[in-house]
Design a protein around this motif. Structure first.
Motif, PDB file in Angstrom:
ATOM      1  N   ILE A  11      87.706  14.056  67.085  1.00  8.11           N
ATOM      2  CA  ILE A  11      86.967  12.966  67.731  1.00  8.11           C
ATOM      3  C   ILE A  11      86.455  11.961  66.692  1.00  8.11           C
ATOM      4  O   ILE A  11      86.492  10.746  66.925  1.00  8.11           O
ATOM      5  N   LEU A  12      86.026  12.475  65.546  1.00  6.92           N
ATOM      6  CA  LEU A  12      85.599  11.569  64.470  1.00  6.92           C
ATOM      7  C   LEU A  12      86.722  10.619  64.069  1.00  6.92           C
ATOM      8  O   LEU A  12      86.521   9.409  63.909  1.00  6.92           O
ATOM      9  N   LEU A  13      87.916  11.193  63.900  1.00  7.19           N
ATOM     10  CA  LEU A  13      89.059  10.370  63.477  1.00  7.19           C
ATOM     11  C   LEU A  13      89.384   9.315  64.526  1.00  7.19           C
ATOM     12  O   LEU A  13      89.675   8.166  64.198  1.00  7.19           O
ATOM     13  N   GLU A  14      89.330   9.715  65.805  1.00  4.65           N
ATOM     14  CA  GLU A  14      89.607   8.754  66.878  1.00  4.65           C
ATOM     15  C   GLU A  14      88.528   7.677  66.944  1.00  4.65           C
ATOM     16  O   GLU A  14      88.814   6.510  67.177  1.00  4.65           O
ATOM     17  N   SER A  15      87.286   8.078  66.763  1.00  3.71           N
ATOM     18  CA  SER A  15      86.173   7.146  66.949  1.00  3.71           C
ATOM     19  C   SER A  15      86.000   6.222  65.770  1.00  3.71           C
ATOM     20  O   SER A  15      85.649   5.055  65.933  1.00  3.71           O
ATOM     21  N   ALA A  16      86.190   6.764  64.579  1.00  2.37           N
ATOM     22  CA  ALA A  16      85.729   6.010  63.406  1.00  2.37           C
ATOM     23  C   ALA A  16      86.640   6.148  62.197  1.00  2.37           C
ATOM     24  O   ALA A  16      86.321   5.620  61.134  1.00  2.37           O
ATOM     25  N   GLY A  17      87.760   6.846  62.311  1.00  2.00           N
ATOM     26  CA  GLY A  17      88.613   7.025  61.145  1.00  2.00           C
ATOM     27  C   GLY A  17      87.940   7.898  60.106  1.00  2.00           C
ATOM     28  O   GLY A  17      86.950   8.581  60.396  1.00  2.00           O
ATOM     29  N   ALA A  18      88.491   7.858  58.888  1.00  2.00           N
ATOM     30  CA  ALA A  18      87.899   8.663  57.814  1.00  2.00           C
ATOM     31  C   ALA A  18      87.890   7.855  56.539  1.00  2.00           C
ATOM     32  O   ALA A  18      88.832   7.105  56.256  1.00  2.00           O
ATOM     33  N   ASP A  19      86.830   8.007  55.774  1.00  2.00           N
ATOM     34  CA  ASP A  19      86.735   7.322  54.489  1.00  2.00           C
ATOM     35  C   ASP A  19      87.834   7.845  53.561  1.00  2.00           C
ATOM     36  O   ASP A  19      88.117   9.045  53.532  1.00  2.00           O
ATOM     37  N   GLU A  20      88.423   6.920  52.795  1.00  2.00           N
ATOM     38  CA  GLU A  20      89.551   7.323  51.939  1.00  2.00           C
ATOM     39  C   GLU A  20      89.143   8.326  50.860  1.00  2.00           C
ATOM     40  O   GLU A  20      89.971   9.106  50.397  1.00  2.00           O
ATOM     41  N   SER A  21      87.871   8.295  50.483  1.00  2.00           N
ATOM     42  CA  SER A  21      87.435   9.175  49.395  1.00  2.00           C
ATOM     43  C   SER A  21      86.959  10.535  49.899  1.00  2.00           C
ATOM     44  O   SER A  21      86.513  11.369  49.123  1.00  2.00           O
ATOM     45  N   VAL A  22      87.054  10.749  51.221  1.00  2.00           N
ATOM     46  CA  VAL A  22      86.531  12.003  51.789  1.00  2.00           C
ATOM     47  C   VAL A  22      87.664  12.810  52.412  1.00  2.00           C
ATOM     48  O   VAL A  22      88.501  12.266  53.121  1.00  2.00           O
ATOM     49  N   ASP A  23      87.671  14.129  52.108  1.00  2.00           N
ATOM     50  CA  ASP A  23      88.657  15.019  52.723  1.00  2.00           C
ATOM     51  C   ASP A  23      87.979  15.775  53.861  1.00  2.00           C
ATOM     52  O   ASP A  23      87.205  16.698  53.643  1.00  2.00           O
ATOM     53  N   LEU A  24      88.278  15.352  55.097  1.00  2.00           N
ATOM     54  CA  LEU A  24      87.628  15.987  56.250  1.00  2.00           C
ATOM     55  C   LEU A  24      88.037  17.454  56.386  1.00  2.00           C
ATOM     56  O   LEU A  24      87.354  18.231  57.049  1.00  2.00           O
ATOM     57  N   ASP A  25      89.156  17.827  55.773  1.00  2.00           N
ATOM     58  CA  ASP A  25      89.587  19.226  55.841  1.00  2.00           C
ATOM     59  C   ASP A  25      88.885  20.087  54.792  1.00  2.00           C
ATOM     60  O   ASP A  25      89.055  21.300  54.765  1.00  2.00           O
ATOM     61  N   GLY A  26      88.114  19.446  53.924  1.00  2.00           N
ATOM     62  CA  GLY A  26      87.339  20.208  52.944  1.00  2.00           C
ATOM     63  C   GLY A  26      86.108  20.832  53.597  1.00  2.00           C
ATOM     64  O   GLY A  26      85.981  20.873  54.824  1.00  2.00           O
ATOM     65  N   ASP A  27      85.201  21.289  52.766  1.00  2.00           N
ATOM     66  CA  ASP A  27      84.004  21.960  53.269  1.00  2.00           C
ATOM     67  C   ASP A  27      82.964  20.902  53.629  1.00  2.00           C
ATOM     68  O   ASP A  27      82.184  20.456  52.795  1.00  2.00           O
ATOM     69  N   ILE A  28      82.963  20.489  54.887  1.00  2.00           N
ATOM     70  CA  ILE A  28      82.110  19.357  55.268  1.00  2.00           C
ATOM     71  C   ILE A  28      80.938  19.751  56.149  1.00  2.00           C
ATOM     72  O   ILE A  28      80.070  18.921  56.436  1.00  2.00           O
ATOM     73  N   LEU A  29      80.894  21.010  56.591  1.00  2.00           N
ATOM     74  CA  LEU A  29      79.903  21.416  57.603  1.00  2.00           C
ATOM     75  C   LEU A  29      78.474  20.998  57.243  1.00  2.00           C
ATOM     76  O   LEU A  29      77.726  20.558  58.112  1.00  2.00           O
ATOM     77  N   ASP A  30      78.114  21.133  55.973  1.00  2.00           N
ATOM     78  CA  ASP A  30      76.732  20.866  55.587  1.00  2.00           C
ATOM     79  C   ASP A  30      76.578  19.599  54.754  1.00  2.00           C
ATOM     80  O   ASP A  30      75.542  19.371  54.137  1.00  2.00           O
ATOM     81  N   ARG A  31      77.630  18.774  54.748  1.00  2.00           N
ATOM     82  CA  ARG A  31      77.500  17.474  54.050  1.00  2.00           C
ATOM     83  C   ARG A  31      76.785  16.495  54.975  1.00  2.00           C
ATOM     84  O   ARG A  31      76.944  16.533  56.196  1.00  2.00           O
TER      85      ARG A  31
END
Lengths: 86, 404
Positions: A11-31
């Motif tokens: 849903i994040l990707l659909e709504s707002a895309g992803a920053d080029e410097s961020v890996d959404l598949d990384g450990d993001i739960l607590d970022r």
């Protein structure tokens, strides 16, 4: 029904895309969202899509007050639990 | 002496060429970008031709974060700004943020984005309207997004005066440079070839309903029957000449003069304002009519408007006193994007010594214009005048001079 991190990422990707410097598949739960490159409007749009897709309804400030993906997952799943119980 | 403003970078998205080189090559060849509307099914509308920017894939140029929040005009503007900065040899991250500003023009904002969200509103409900509708449709959004993407925090804004806005924005950029900001990203891109944009244009009653791309937009011709709308425009990097010189930039030309006027009430019997706008621009540049080597016309393609423009030109320059051209006959009228694209064409003309042609037009003889038609005309060019009129009475004129 469970709202998972994968659901949130889609849903994040659909709504707002992803920053080029961020890996959404990384450990993001607590970022924090700002570290992940999302501002309040991106979260508003994301929250609105979650509401539509999952038939839940948030307090106006709930989504922006959830500072991390984990906090947002908890809010959504609490709602889903509530609606299941109802 | 107040700082001199020079154009040091060009970024072009035009119906007859995506990129400066592509646009200029096509323009000198007389290649038109006007054709049947492909962006939506226009078969039931009375006007079915447009100048569309082809081959633009936003995903190839912009990060995914920007895609859900941008109208087509903003995507084109962001990419044209990237190209203009690259062309100027400017790396925004190496300059102080408050030394760079953004001033663009707009005629109607992001219509296609707005249309999609209105459709969501009426067909599904308010919870389906994108949060980004809050700004994505807005007139100032191109300036804002260019500013954010490039970290430009200096004086910025948007000018809305229909087609004249394309020059008014560059004039505002020059003002900010004179006030001390070394670099302003200016120019404009418009794009509203979607059903909502189309019905708005149709309501104005100035669109050509011809089906023939070679006959539909023929300003200064006896067959003139309105214009074909287009999308696109040009983004320009405008700099303080001294700052540009210090960093070793090679300017395309100087923004030497500008004038703008507003027409009197139509029933007043008073002369309209274009002639005075031209004279103000010449005076501002400190030149005489005889110093102008070429005029890029507004070219409304409505007989009364064409005659008014021809009268203003012959009043200042005399009958057939200066070569006049309208390369926008190859793109359609781009609203706020038109004049910045003409400024780009003008400085490229100065560099190449070639006046690009007006296509498909057989000029009405008694307009008294020396219209460059058919093929480019080689000429010694130092000074060009660009004209732009906005619906409702806006007249603007800008003089650009070859870099010294």
């Amino acid at each position: 029904m469970q709202f998972t991190l994968d659901d949130l990422k889609r849903i994040l990707l659909e709504s707002a895309g992803a920053d080029e410097s961020v890996d959404l598949d990384g450990d993001i739960l607590d970022r924090r969202w700002d570290e992940l490159g999302y501002e309040s409007l991106a979260l508003l749009e994301t929250g609105s899509r979650i509401e539509r897709e999952y038939g839940v309804s948030f307090d106006e400030t709930a989504v922006t007050e959830a500072e991390t993906p984990r906090a947002l997952l908890e809010i959504v799943n609490a709602q889903l639990g509530a609606s299941t119980a109802a | 002496m107040s700082p001199i403003a020079v154009i040091t970078g060009l970024g072009v998205a035009a119906p007859n060429g995506l990129g400066v080189k592509e646009f200029w090559t096509a323009t000198l060849r007389g290649e038109s970008g006007i054709g049947r509307i492909e962006r939506f099914d226009a078969s039931r509308y009375p006007a079915r031709l447009a100048g569309q920017v082809r081959g633009f894939v936003a995903e190839e140029h912009l990060p995914s974060r920007l895609l859900p929040q941008t109208d087509r005009m903003t995507r084109l503007a962001l990419v044209a700004a990237d190209w203009a900065l690259e062309d100027a040899g400017v790396r925004p991250d190496e300059l102080p943020p408050y030394d760079m500003g953004v001033v663009t023009a707009s005629s109607c904002g992001g219509f296609e984005f707005g249309q999609n969200e209105l459709r969501n509103l009426w067909s599904k409900g308010s919870q389906y309207v994108s949060a980004y509708q809050s700004f994505a449709w807005f007139y100032a959004v191109n300036s804002g997004q260019i500013s954010i993407r490039n970290g430009m925090k200096g004086p910025s804004g948007v000018v809305v005066s229909d087609q004249a806005g394309g020059l008014d924005a560059v004039a505002q950029a020059r003002r900010q440079i004179r006030r001390g900001t070394p670099l302003i990203v200016s120019g404009s891109v418009d794009a509203s070839i979607c059903p909502w944009g189309w019905v708005a244009q149709l309501a104005g009653g100035r669109l050509s309903t011809s089906e023939d791309p070679a006959r539909a937009y023929v300003p200064f011709d006896a067959r003139a029957c309105g214009h074909v709308p287009g999308e696109g425009g040009a983004i320009l990097v405008v700099e303080d000449a001294e700052a540009a010189r210090r960093r070793g930039a090679r300017p395309y030309g100087e923004i030497a003069g500008y004038g703008s006027t507003f027409d009197p009430r139509p029933d007043s019997g008073r002369e309209r304002g274009l002639r005075r706008a031209i004279e103000l621009a010449l005076a501002d540049a400190g030149i005489d009519a005889g110093d102008v080597d070429v005029v890029f016309a507004d070219a409304a393609a409505l007989p009364a408007e064409d005659r008014a423009e021809a009268e203003a030109l012959t009043a200042v320059f005399g009958t057939r006193g200066v070569p006049v051209t309208a390369p926008k006959t190859m793109t359609g009228r781009l609203y706020s994007g038109a004049a910045p694209l003409d400024l780009a064409a003008a400085v490229l003309s100065l560099a190449d010594g070639q006046i690009p042609p007006t296509v498909n037009v057989r000029p009405v003889a008694d307009y008294g214009l020396d219209l460059v038609t058919g093929a480019p005309r080689p000429a010694e060019l130092r000074t060009a005048l660009v004209l732009a009129r906005g619906h409702g009475g806006f007249n603007s004129a800008m003089v650009v001079r070859a870099a010294a």
